[in-house]
Design a protein around this motif. Sequence first.
Motif, PDB file in Angstrom:
ATOM      1  N   ASN A 136      12.866  -7.051   0.018  1.00  0.00           N
ATOM      2  CA  ASN A 136      12.158  -8.306   0.166  1.00  0.00           C
ATOM      3  C   ASN A 136      12.498  -9.196  -1.029  1.00  0.00           C
ATOM      4  O   ASN A 136      12.272  -8.838  -2.185  1.00  0.00           O
ATOM      5  CB  ASN A 136      10.653  -8.049   0.231  1.00  0.00           C
ATOM      6  CG  ASN A 136       9.891  -9.287   0.647  1.00  0.00           C
ATOM      7  OD1 ASN A 136      10.193 -10.397   0.242  1.00  0.00           O
ATOM      8  ND2 ASN A 136       8.847  -9.064   1.453  1.00  0.00           N
ATOM      9  N   ALA A 137      13.042 -10.384  -0.720  1.00  0.00           N
ATOM     10  CA  ALA A 137      13.502 -11.275  -1.794  1.00  0.00           C
ATOM     11  C   ALA A 137      12.362 -11.769  -2.659  1.00  0.00           C
ATOM     12  O   ALA A 137      12.534 -11.990  -3.863  1.00  0.00           O
ATOM     13  CB  ALA A 137      14.262 -12.458  -1.200  1.00  0.00           C
ATOM     14  N   SER A 138      11.182 -11.929  -2.099  1.00  0.00           N
ATOM     15  CA  SER A 138      10.062 -12.480  -2.859  1.00  0.00           C
ATOM     16  C   SER A 138       9.350 -11.434  -3.707  1.00  0.00           C
ATOM     17  O   SER A 138       8.893 -11.720  -4.813  1.00  0.00           O
ATOM     18  CB  SER A 138       9.054 -13.138  -1.899  1.00  0.00           C
ATOM     19  OG  SER A 138       8.583 -12.179  -0.959  1.00  0.00           O
ATOM     20  N   THR A 139       9.255 -10.187  -3.197  1.00  0.00           N
ATOM     21  CA  THR A 139       8.528  -9.134  -3.926  1.00  0.00           C
ATOM     22  C   THR A 139       9.443  -8.130  -4.607  1.00  0.00           C
ATOM     23  O   THR A 139       9.024  -7.424  -5.522  1.00  0.00           O
ATOM     24  CB  THR A 139       7.585  -8.374  -2.980  1.00  0.00           C
ATOM     25  OG1 THR A 139       8.358  -7.733  -1.961  1.00  0.00           O
ATOM     26  CG2 THR A 139       6.583  -9.320  -2.341  1.00  0.00           C
ATOM     27  N   GLY A 140      10.685  -8.072  -4.134  1.00  0.00           N
ATOM     28  CA  GLY A 140      11.635  -7.122  -4.718  1.00  0.00           C
ATOM     29  C   GLY A 140      11.439  -5.688  -4.262  1.00  0.00           C
ATOM     30  O   GLY A 140      12.074  -4.782  -4.806  1.00  0.00           O
ATOM     31  N   GLU A 141      10.583  -5.453  -3.288  1.00  0.00           N
ATOM     32  CA  GLU A 141      10.357  -4.092  -2.812  1.00  0.00           C
ATOM     33  C   GLU A 141      11.156  -3.831  -1.548  1.00  0.00           C
ATOM     34  O   GLU A 141      11.530  -4.748  -0.825  1.00  0.00           O
ATOM     35  CB  GLU A 141       8.877  -3.858  -2.550  1.00  0.00           C
ATOM     36  CG  GLU A 141       8.280  -4.730  -1.479  1.00  0.00           C
ATOM     37  CD  GLU A 141       6.803  -4.450  -1.270  1.00  0.00           C
ATOM     38  OE1 GLU A 141       6.339  -3.401  -1.737  1.00  0.00           O
ATOM     39  OE2 GLU A 141       6.132  -5.277  -0.629  1.00  0.00           O
ATOM     40  N   LYS A 142      11.387  -2.554  -1.296  1.00  0.00           N
ATOM     41  CA  LYS A 142      12.149  -2.155  -0.134  1.00  0.00           C
ATOM     42  C   LYS A 142      11.251  -2.204   1.089  1.00  0.00           C
ATOM     43  O   LYS A 142      10.131  -1.684   1.070  1.00  0.00           O
ATOM     44  CB  LYS A 142      12.694  -0.736  -0.334  1.00  0.00           C
ATOM     45  CG  LYS A 142      13.731  -0.309   0.686  1.00  0.00           C
ATOM     46  CD  LYS A 142      14.270   1.076   0.316  1.00  0.00           C
ATOM     47  CE  LYS A 142      15.337   1.519   1.299  1.00  0.00           C
ATOM     48  NZ  LYS A 142      15.872   2.852   0.952  1.00  0.00           N
ATOM     49  N   VAL A 143      11.741  -2.830   2.162  1.00  0.00           N
ATOM     50  CA  VAL A 143      10.916  -3.007   3.360  1.00  0.00           C
ATOM     51  C   VAL A 143      11.744  -2.659   4.593  1.00  0.00           C
ATOM     52  O   VAL A 143      12.973  -2.616   4.556  1.00  0.00           O
ATOM     53  CB  VAL A 143      10.387  -4.447   3.484  1.00  0.00           C
ATOM     54  CG1 VAL A 143       9.464  -4.785   2.334  1.00  0.00           C
ATOM     55  CG2 VAL A 143      11.546  -5.436   3.571  1.00  0.00           C
ATOM     56  N   VAL A 165       6.953  -3.666   7.057  1.00  0.00           N
ATOM     57  CA  VAL A 165       6.194  -2.643   6.350  1.00  0.00           C
ATOM     58  C   VAL A 165       6.939  -2.289   5.064  1.00  0.00           C
ATOM     59  O   VAL A 165       8.170  -2.222   5.031  1.00  0.00           O
ATOM     60  CB  VAL A 165       5.988  -1.391   7.223  1.00  0.00           C
ATOM     61  CG1 VAL A 165       7.308  -0.721   7.567  1.00  0.00           C
ATOM     62  CG2 VAL A 165       5.075  -0.384   6.537  1.00  0.00           C
ATOM     63  N   SER A 166       6.176  -2.087   3.998  1.00  0.00           N
ATOM     64  CA  SER A 166       6.766  -1.676   2.720  1.00  0.00           C
ATOM     65  C   SER A 166       7.130  -0.185   2.773  1.00  0.00           C
ATOM     66  O   SER A 166       6.378   0.642   3.294  1.00  0.00           O
ATOM     67  CB  SER A 166       5.786  -1.917   1.581  1.00  0.00           C
ATOM     68  OG  SER A 166       6.281  -1.380   0.373  1.00  0.00           O
ATOM     69  N   LEU A 167       8.289   0.153   2.201  1.00  0.00           N
ATOM     70  CA  LEU A 167       8.743   1.544   2.187  1.00  0.00           C
ATOM     71  C   LEU A 167       8.444   2.246   0.866  1.00  0.00           C
ATOM     72  O   LEU A 167       8.878   3.382   0.656  1.00  0.00           O
ATOM     73  CB  LEU A 167      10.258   1.597   2.458  1.00  0.00           C
ATOM     74  CG  LEU A 167      10.701   1.125   3.849  1.00  0.00           C
ATOM     75  CD1 LEU A 167      12.215   1.160   3.934  1.00  0.00           C
ATOM     76  CD2 LEU A 167      10.084   2.000   4.943  1.00  0.00           C
ATOM     77  N   SER A 168       7.677   1.564   0.002  1.00  0.00           N
ATOM     78  CA  SER A 168       7.376   2.176  -1.298  1.00  0.00           C
ATOM     79  C   SER A 168       6.604   3.473  -1.141  1.00  0.00           C
ATOM     80  O   SER A 168       6.911   4.497  -1.776  1.00  0.00           O
ATOM     81  CB  SER A 168       6.582   1.188  -2.161  1.00  0.00           C
ATOM     82  OG  SER A 168       7.334   0.029  -2.393  1.00  0.00           O
ATOM     83  N   GLN A 169       5.597   3.462  -0.283  1.00  0.00           N
ATOM     84  CA  GLN A 169       4.797   4.660  -0.064  1.00  0.00           C
ATOM     85  C   GLN A 169       5.633   5.761   0.588  1.00  0.00           C
ATOM     86  O   GLN A 169       5.505   6.945   0.257  1.00  0.00           O
ATOM     87  CB  GLN A 169       3.580   4.315   0.811  1.00  0.00           C
ATOM     88  CG  GLN A 169       2.581   5.439   0.980  1.00  0.00           C
ATOM     89  CD  GLN A 169       1.821   5.767  -0.305  1.00  0.00           C
ATOM     90  OE1 GLN A 169       1.784   4.945  -1.225  1.00  0.00           O
ATOM     91  NE2 GLN A 169       1.247   6.961  -0.378  1.00  0.00           N
ATOM     92  N   VAL A 170       6.479   5.340   1.529  1.00  0.00           N
ATOM     93  CA  VAL A 170       7.348   6.313   2.194  1.00  0.00           C
ATOM     94  C   VAL A 170       8.307   6.948   1.189  1.00  0.00           C
ATOM     95  O   VAL A 170       8.490   8.174   1.167  1.00  0.00           O
ATOM     96  CB  VAL A 170       8.131   5.636   3.333  1.00  0.00           C
ATOM     97  CG1 VAL A 170       9.132   6.614   3.951  1.00  0.00           C
ATOM     98  CG2 VAL A 170       7.181   5.113   4.397  1.00  0.00           C
ATOM     99  N   ASP A 171       8.910   6.100   0.344  1.00  0.00           N
ATOM    100  CA  ASP A 171       9.833   6.636  -0.668  1.00  0.00           C
ATOM    101  C   ASP A 171       9.109   7.561  -1.643  1.00  0.00           C
ATOM    102  O   ASP A 171       9.674   8.561  -2.102  1.00  0.00           O
ATOM    103  CB  ASP A 171      10.489   5.478  -1.428  1.00  0.00           C
ATOM    104  CG  ASP A 171      11.518   4.739  -0.581  1.00  0.00           C
ATOM    105  OD1 ASP A 171      11.975   5.322   0.409  1.00  0.00           O
ATOM    106  OD2 ASP A 171      11.863   3.586  -0.926  1.00  0.00           O
ATOM    107  N   TRP A 172       7.866   7.229  -1.939  1.00  0.00           N
ATOM    108  CA  TRP A 172       7.089   8.097  -2.839  1.00  0.00           C
ATOM    109  C   TRP A 172       6.847   9.465  -2.194  1.00  0.00           C
ATOM    110  O   TRP A 172       6.955  10.514  -2.853  1.00  0.00           O
ATOM    111  CB  TRP A 172       5.762   7.420  -3.188  1.00  0.00           C
ATOM    112  CG  TRP A 172       4.989   8.194  -4.222  1.00  0.00           C
ATOM    113  CD1 TRP A 172       5.101   8.096  -5.566  1.00  0.00           C
ATOM    114  CD2 TRP A 172       3.989   9.190  -3.963  1.00  0.00           C
ATOM    115  NE1 TRP A 172       4.237   8.962  -6.192  1.00  0.00           N
ATOM    116  CE2 TRP A 172       3.537   9.648  -5.223  1.00  0.00           C
ATOM    117  CE3 TRP A 172       3.415   9.719  -2.801  1.00  0.00           C
ATOM    118  CZ2 TRP A 172       2.549  10.627  -5.343  1.00  0.00           C
ATOM    119  CZ3 TRP A 172       2.448  10.690  -2.932  1.00  0.00           C
ATOM    120  CH2 TRP A 172       2.025  11.141  -4.199  1.00  0.00           C
ATOM    121  N   GLN A 173       6.521   9.454  -0.897  1.00  0.00           N
ATOM    122  CA  GLN A 173       6.311  10.723  -0.185  1.00  0.00           C
ATOM    123  C   GLN A 173       7.603  11.542  -0.134  1.00  0.00           C
ATOM    124  O   GLN A 173       7.591  12.766  -0.331  1.00  0.00           O
ATOM    125  CB  GLN A 173       5.819  10.428   1.236  1.00  0.00           C
ATOM    126  CG  GLN A 173       4.392   9.929   1.333  1.00  0.00           C
ATOM    127  CD  GLN A 173       3.383  11.031   1.025  1.00  0.00           C
ATOM    128  OE1 GLN A 173       3.691  12.204   1.109  1.00  0.00           O
ATOM    129  NE2 GLN A 173       2.174  10.628   0.660  1.00  0.00           N
TER     130      GLN A 173
END
Length: 476
Positions: A136-143, A165-173
């Motif tokens: 995501n260009a605005s937040t810098g998180e993987k989506v 959907v953000s993939l941060s939680q998925v990547d953490w899991q």
Amino acid sequence: MKIKQVFIFKGITRRWVFNSMGIIIAILGIVWIAFAFAVHSYYYNTVQSYLTTEARVCATQFTRDLDPQTPDFYTTAKDFVDGFSDKDNMELLILNKKGDILLTSSDFLPDHKLSMPDFAQANASSQGIGNWMGVNASTGEKVMAVTSILRDTQGKVLGAARYVVSLSQVDWQIALFSLISGVVCLSIILFVLFSGMYFINSIVVPVREVTAMAGRIASGDYNARIGKSYDDEIGELCDTINNLAGELGTADRIKNDFISSVSHELRTPLTAIKGWSETILGCKPGDQDTLQKGMRVIIEETGRLSNMVEDLLDFSRMQSGRFRMAIDKIDILAELGEAVLMFSDRAHREGLTFVYNEPSSLPPLMGDRNRLRQVFVNILDNAFKYSEAGGIVKVEALNNGDHIRIIISDTGCGIPLRDLPRVKQKFYKGNLTRRGSGIGLAVADEIVCLHGGTLEIASEENKGTAVTITLPTASK
């Protein structure tokens, strides 16, 4: 044995670590990478499948909610966004036909145009579905984003709904599962390493002790012994080394006794020869008695020396494989009679009764006449040597058809039961008080064996000994 060294990375230990452990680490590494990849694929596919299903269901629901009489895309979309129940987990964006964002479930419109490859893919797809994964260009998180085309009841494109959907939680899991699996693999490696090192050292350390003890034995310490702590192959190796040390110690003692005995046997006749030679040189002219007695002693002792040297040479030839025999058809009775004749005078001098039961004839046999005579002489010499004055030495020869048996017996001191199994061994000498090198019987036994016969000894201590020589007759 105490394990004093636990981790010594050399020799067998190093080979085990680099070979076996290398294979185990490689296998577990491959398993861990495959597991991490499988978990990554599972989670990402699950998220994508969920978004795609949600997009399809919502597109169908949107079409149903749209008033067919007076279709108002924006109003319907506004109601749809307001009723979106999954806004805490993902963001819903409503786009017009051009891809401009009209509404969001977060109520915040982006301040710049977003890159939405999934929207273009949905427009180009016959199923009206497009997906994309990126940053995501605005937040810098993987989506991950899935776009579905919204249509009216006639199938006309009105706009699109985009689920992000953000993939941060998925990547953490995924990272958590990868970490747990990595810890499990590492624990397995450490367990195998420590248990394997303990097992390897339970072999390596005893082997090093055996090696050190073998070095001591090789240097001449035949009293060295290895403590046995394992009742397995290592224990058997310890027993074998200990038995070897005992046998080497016995062999070394016998060798030393042999050297001492031979030295004494050589010194005695040489002393007699030297003494009588000096006596003869110093005797008065015409003293025939002294001269004859001295010459007789010199001749006898010279004969003893010659026989002893011949035995030693024969033994040396046997050890090196250079022992040769001249085989011919011989009259064994003539050779035995000649040997008996050699000892007749000795029996008279030593006060022994010498009995020879001579048969009328014996069948011929194939053999070496000189070697067989040597056998008879050696055995008769032993019979005389171990008999006291007043004793009896007896010689018998019997025809047993295809074999000839010659029995030489005496009433001497006999052989102790503990020494009887070893009297034919090289260097072995049970009675150290009697003269002899200890190899006469060994040479005699070897000669008889080379003739295809046997030499058997029966004895009882303080009663006497009987040596039975069995030789095959010549085939007609």
